[in-house]
Scaffold this motif. Structure first.
Motif, PDB file in Angstrom:
ATOM      1  N   VAL A  33       0.828  -1.202   0.000  1.00 21.72           N
ATOM      2  CA  VAL A  33       0.000   0.000   0.000  1.00 21.72           C
ATOM      3  C   VAL A  33       0.866   1.256   0.000  1.00 21.72           C
ATOM      4  O   VAL A  33       0.628   2.194  -0.766  1.00 21.72           O
ATOM      5  N   ARG A  34       1.868   1.288   0.869  1.00 23.17           N
ATOM      6  CA  ARG A  34       2.720   2.486   0.925  1.00 23.17           C
ATOM      7  C   ARG A  34       3.515   2.662  -0.370  1.00 23.17           C
ATOM      8  O   ARG A  34       3.753   3.799  -0.807  1.00 23.17           O
ATOM      9  N   ALA A  35       3.895   1.565  -1.005  1.00 22.38           N
ATOM     10  CA  ALA A  35       4.608   1.672  -2.276  1.00 22.38           C
ATOM     11  C   ALA A  35       3.703   2.289  -3.344  1.00 22.38           C
ATOM     12  O   ALA A  35       4.152   3.117  -4.147  1.00 22.38           O
ATOM     13  N   LYS A  36       2.432   1.912  -3.351  1.00 19.94           N
ATOM     14  CA  LYS A  36       1.491   2.507  -4.306  1.00 19.94           C
ATOM     15  C   LYS A  36       1.335   3.999  -4.052  1.00 19.94           C
ATOM     16  O   LYS A  36       1.114   4.788  -4.977  1.00 19.94           O
ATOM     17  N   ASN A  37       1.438   4.411  -2.798  1.00 20.30           N
ATOM     18  CA  ASN A  37       1.357   5.820  -2.443  1.00 20.30           C
ATOM     19  C   ASN A  37       2.653   6.555  -2.702  1.00 20.30           C
ATOM     20  O   ASN A  37       2.730   7.769  -2.479  1.00 20.30           O
ATOM     21  N   GLN A  38       3.682   5.808  -3.125  1.00 22.93           N
ATOM     22  CA  GLN A  38       5.035   6.365  -3.265  1.00 22.93           C
ATOM     23  C   GLN A  38       5.457   7.048  -1.959  1.00 22.93           C
ATOM     24  O   GLN A  38       6.039   8.134  -1.952  1.00 22.93           O
ATOM     25  N   PHE A  39       5.132   6.364  -0.866  1.00 18.47           N
ATOM     26  CA  PHE A  39       5.427   6.876   0.474  1.00 18.47           C
ATOM     27  C   PHE A  39       6.932   6.848   0.712  1.00 18.47           C
ATOM     28  O   PHE A  39       7.613   5.875   0.405  1.00 18.47           O
ATOM     29  N   SER A  40       7.456   7.943   1.253  1.00 12.06           N
ATOM     30  CA  SER A  40       8.860   7.968   1.669  1.00 12.06           C
ATOM     31  C   SER A  40       8.981   8.836   2.912  1.00 12.06           C
ATOM     32  O   SER A  40       8.101   9.661   3.196  1.00 12.06           O
ATOM     33  N   TRP A  41      10.063   8.647   3.632  1.00 10.83           N
ATOM     34  CA  TRP A  41      10.279   9.427   4.849  1.00 10.83           C
ATOM     35  C   TRP A  41      10.952  10.761   4.576  1.00 10.83           C
ATOM     36  O   TRP A  41      11.137  11.555   5.499  1.00 10.83           O
ATOM     37  N   ALA A  42      11.326  11.030   3.332  1.00  6.85           N
ATOM     38  CA  ALA A  42      12.077  12.252   3.038  1.00  6.85           C
ATOM     39  C   ALA A  42      11.332  13.527   3.448  1.00  6.85           C
ATOM     40  O   ALA A  42      11.934  14.411   4.083  1.00  6.85           O
ATOM     41  N   PRO A  43      10.035  13.685   3.137  1.00  2.44           N
ATOM     42  CA  PRO A  43       9.353  14.910   3.578  1.00  2.44           C
ATOM     43  C   PRO A  43       9.327  15.059   5.098  1.00  2.44           C
ATOM     44  O   PRO A  43       9.503  16.168   5.619  1.00  2.44           O
ATOM     45  N   MET A  44       9.107  13.951   5.813  1.00  2.33           N
ATOM     46  CA  MET A  44       9.075  14.013   7.271  1.00  2.33           C
ATOM     47  C   MET A  44      10.446  14.370   7.839  1.00  2.33           C
ATOM     48  O   MET A  44      10.556  15.150   8.784  1.00  2.33           O
ATOM     49  N   GLN A  45      11.494  13.824   7.235  1.00  2.45           N
ATOM     50  CA  GLN A  45      12.850  14.142   7.689  1.00  2.45           C
ATOM     51  C   GLN A  45      13.173  15.612   7.467  1.00  2.45           C
ATOM     52  O   GLN A  45      13.783  16.264   8.326  1.00  2.45           O
ATOM     53  N   GLU A  46      12.754  16.142   6.329  1.00  2.91           N
ATOM     54  CA  GLU A  46      13.023  17.556   6.035  1.00  2.91           C
ATOM     55  C   GLU A  46      12.320  18.461   7.043  1.00  2.91           C
ATOM     56  O   GLU A  46      12.915  19.394   7.590  1.00  2.91           O
ATOM     57  N   VAL A  47      11.047  18.168   7.309  1.00  2.00           N
ATOM     58  CA  VAL A  47      10.295  18.969   8.271  1.00  2.00           C
ATOM     59  C   VAL A  47      10.912  18.847   9.659  1.00  2.00           C
ATOM     60  O   VAL A  47      11.070  19.848  10.380  1.00  2.00           O
ATOM     61  N   ALA A  48      11.275  17.630  10.061  1.00  2.29           N
ATOM     62  CA  ALA A  48      11.829  17.410  11.404  1.00  2.29           C
ATOM     63  C   ALA A  48      13.129  18.189  11.598  1.00  2.29           C
ATOM     64  O   ALA A  48      13.347  18.798  12.657  1.00  2.29           O
ATOM     65  N   LYS A  49      13.991  18.193  10.598  1.00  6.37           N
ATOM     66  CA  LYS A  49      15.279  18.891  10.732  1.00  6.37           C
ATOM     67  C   LYS A  49      15.094  20.403  10.736  1.00  6.37           C
ATOM     68  O   LYS A  49      15.649  21.114  11.586  1.00  6.37           O
ATOM     69  N   LEU A  50      14.315  20.908   9.781  1.00  2.00           N
ATOM     70  CA  LEU A  50      14.170  22.351   9.672  1.00  2.00           C
ATOM     71  C   LEU A  50      13.410  22.942  10.859  1.00  2.00           C
ATOM     72  O   LEU A  50      13.779  23.994  11.387  1.00  2.00           O
ATOM     73  N   PHE A  51      12.363  22.241  11.321  1.00  2.00           N
ATOM     74  CA  PHE A  51      11.569  22.814  12.395  1.00  2.00           C
ATOM     75  C   PHE A  51      12.258  22.705  13.753  1.00  2.00           C
ATOM     76  O   PHE A  51      11.933  23.469  14.664  1.00  2.00           O
ATOM     77  N   MET A  52      13.221  21.821  13.907  1.00  2.00           N
ATOM     78  CA  MET A  52      14.024  21.842  15.131  1.00  2.00           C
ATOM     79  C   MET A  52      14.764  23.168  15.216  1.00  2.00           C
ATOM     80  O   MET A  52      14.780  23.832  16.267  1.00  2.00           O
ATOM     81  N   ALA A  53      15.362  23.577  14.117  1.00  2.00           N
ATOM     82  CA  ALA A  53      16.069  24.861  14.105  1.00  2.00           C
ATOM     83  C   ALA A  53      15.103  26.032  14.191  1.00  2.00           C
ATOM     84  O   ALA A  53      15.389  27.037  14.862  1.00  2.00           O
ATOM     85  N   ILE A  54      13.961  25.920  13.531  1.00  5.59           N
ATOM     86  CA  ILE A  54      12.974  27.005  13.590  1.00  5.59           C
ATOM     87  C   ILE A  54      12.494  27.212  15.019  1.00  5.59           C
ATOM     88  O   ILE A  54      12.440  28.341  15.524  1.00  5.59           O
ATOM     89  N   PHE A  55      12.138  26.124  15.715  1.00  3.82           N
ATOM     90  CA  PHE A  55      11.657  26.238  17.096  1.00  3.82           C
ATOM     91  C   PHE A  55      12.716  26.860  18.003  1.00  3.82           C
ATOM     92  O   PHE A  55      12.404  27.676  18.867  1.00  3.82           O
ATOM     93  N   LEU A  56      13.985  26.465  17.829  1.00  2.00           N
ATOM     94  CA  LEU A  56      15.040  26.995  18.691  1.00  2.00           C
ATOM     95  C   LEU A  56      15.314  28.468  18.403  1.00  2.00           C
ATOM     96  O   LEU A  56      15.393  29.289  19.326  1.00  2.00           O
TER      97      LEU A  56
END
Length: 447
Positions: free
Chosen positions: A287-310
């Motif tokens: 199912v996730r493959a059909k959605n072309q699901f990847s963690w890349a968007p979540m990783q980008e948000v997690a890294k950038l928003f750590m710096a944004i919050f600080l």
């Protein structure tokens, strides 16, 4: 934390401004460098704040700021996004929808309704992939994603605390669950009708202009349907944990190295982690493959928003200092000629700052500037509270970083090959389309 926003000068906002400038300029000016090193660049801006902060206020105060930011803001933010991203990413809407203007308007209208019940993040993650898939044979499709961000990732979440993080913070401060729905529905309907109408006109013109589109990369299937519908259960559980943390008050507060952690917040966050794990375990294979699901968007948000919050910690502190801080002119602008609070000023200032700061802490800063008493604000201050709520939610759509789903949708779209506007290009879209509607809306309801 052992520092006051009143003692901070504008220089402390420089790392935050630098981070925003990097997000705005580098993907356009140096896309290769940004793509491979955005995490390091964000970390460098965070270090540019933390090192002089430690030298000025001491390691203890700096450690307290980092712990407070991580425990009370970043982790709840990230685990909720991860839970909604994972569960929605495990639901595949089977069938090849064809991206006509009418279908696109229908999907966005559905997303706007869902956003106030399952959150702007949940609704965005559920519908952005089928919307992109429906329009993947269109010559022009970036505008579809831009309007999706306006409508589903922001404006649609304005009616309940489940819809958008600022309203959830208000709920935790004592604002009634259905108060926002009762006081913002005319403004919300006006904006949704305006945005959907403008989109239909633009999309219809482009659809006619395109003529023969590209070969459709998504094969047709005989029926529409849901695969991975089992993920509706963990998705409902995620919503339940969020709601529980605002209604269940056991009065137990844990101390984590000086940072208070209420039991309900700990239960919520652990529950959301469990939701993520369960979703990964129960999603049917493929199912996730059909959605072309990847963690890349979540990783980008997690890294950038750590710096944004600080980096935005000193900015929020200076705002909260009000007349005693460097943003005293901002506090002065919130009152009318006779000292009465100005809903119009609250709307535009809270909204304008929500465009470049994360809209959740910005809402809290202006909630406190308005007195911080939920009962009074729901009564005699209702117009001011509506202005703060509307400004924070609606104008979170003005930039990619105004609200977390904006950046996630952009990242997913780019991961799927959509050529999204740059930070400045998106700002041109929001300035041309959203800003005039906001001005008319504020003139009617926020005076």
């Amino acid at each position: 934390m052992t520092f006051s926003g009143a003692e901070l000068g504008l220089a402390w906002a420089a790392p935050f401004a630098g981070l925003l400038l990097s997000i705005a300029v580098m993907p356009l000016a140096a896309p290769g460098v940004w793509h491979h090193h955005f995490g390091k660049i964000a970390a460098a801006w965070a270090a540019l704040l933390l090192v002089p902060f430690a030298a000025t206020f001491g390691l203890g105060a700096t450690g307290g700021v980092v712990l407070h930011t991580v425990i009370e803001e970043y982790l709840p933010f990230t685990v909720l996004l991860a839970a909604l991203y994972t569960t929605a990413g495990g639901i595949y809407i089977r069938g090849n929808l064809h991206g006509s203007p009418t279908l696109n308007v229908g999907l966005m209208g559905l997303g706007a309704v869902l956003a106030s019940f399952m959150g702007t993040t949940g609704a965005s993650m559920l519908l952005i992939r089928p919307l992109i898939r429906a329009n993947d044979n269109r010559l022009h499709n970036a505008h579809v994603v831009v309007f999706f961000i306006f409508i589903v990732s922001n404006v649609g979440g304005s009616l309940t605390p489940l819809g958008d993080p600022p309203l959830f913070l208000g709920f935790l401060q004592g604002v009634s669950f259905f108060w926002t729905a009762g006081h913002l529905w005319p403004e919300t309907l006006f904006l949704l009708a305006g945005l959907l109408g403008v989109f239909w006109l633009l999309d219809s013109w482009l659809y006619r202009k395109e003529g023969v589109t590209r070969a459709d990369p998504t094969p047709d299937t005989p029926t529409l349907g849901l695969e991975g519908a089992i993920n509706l259960l963990p998705l409902a559980a995620a919503i339940g944990f969020v709601l529980l943390s605002g209604t269940w008050k056991p009065g137990v507060v844990l101390d984590v190295f000086g940072t208070p952690l209420p039991l309900q917040a700990l239960v919520r966050d652990l529950g959301l982690v469990a939701v993520t794990v369960v979703s990964l375990a129960i999603t049917p294979a493929g199912v996730r493959a059909k959605n072309q699901f990847s963690w890349a968007p979540m990783q980008e948000v997690a890294k950038l928003f750590m710096a944004i919050f600080l980096t935005m910690v000193p900015v929020i502190a200076m705002l909260k200092a009000g007349a005693a801080g460097v943003f005293a002119p901002v506090a002065a602008m919130l009152s009318g000629a006779h000292g009465e609070p100005s809903p119009m000023a609250y709307f535009w200032l809270a909204g304008g700052l929500s465009s470049v700061l994360d809209n959740a802490p910005t809402y809290l800063a202006f909630f406190n500037l308005a007195g911080g008493d939920a009962q009074r604000l729901m009564g005699e201050g209702a117009t001011v509270l509506a202005a703060i709520s509307g400004g924070s939610v609606f104008m979170g759509a003005m930039t990619y970083i105004g609200n977390a789903p904006n950046f996630m949708v952009k990242a997913i779209a780019e991961d799927r090959g959509v050529k999204m506007p740059s930070f400045g290009g998106y700002l041109l879209w929001s300035g041309a389309v959203l800003l005039p509607l906001l001005w008319v809306m504020s003139w009617i309801w926020m005076r």
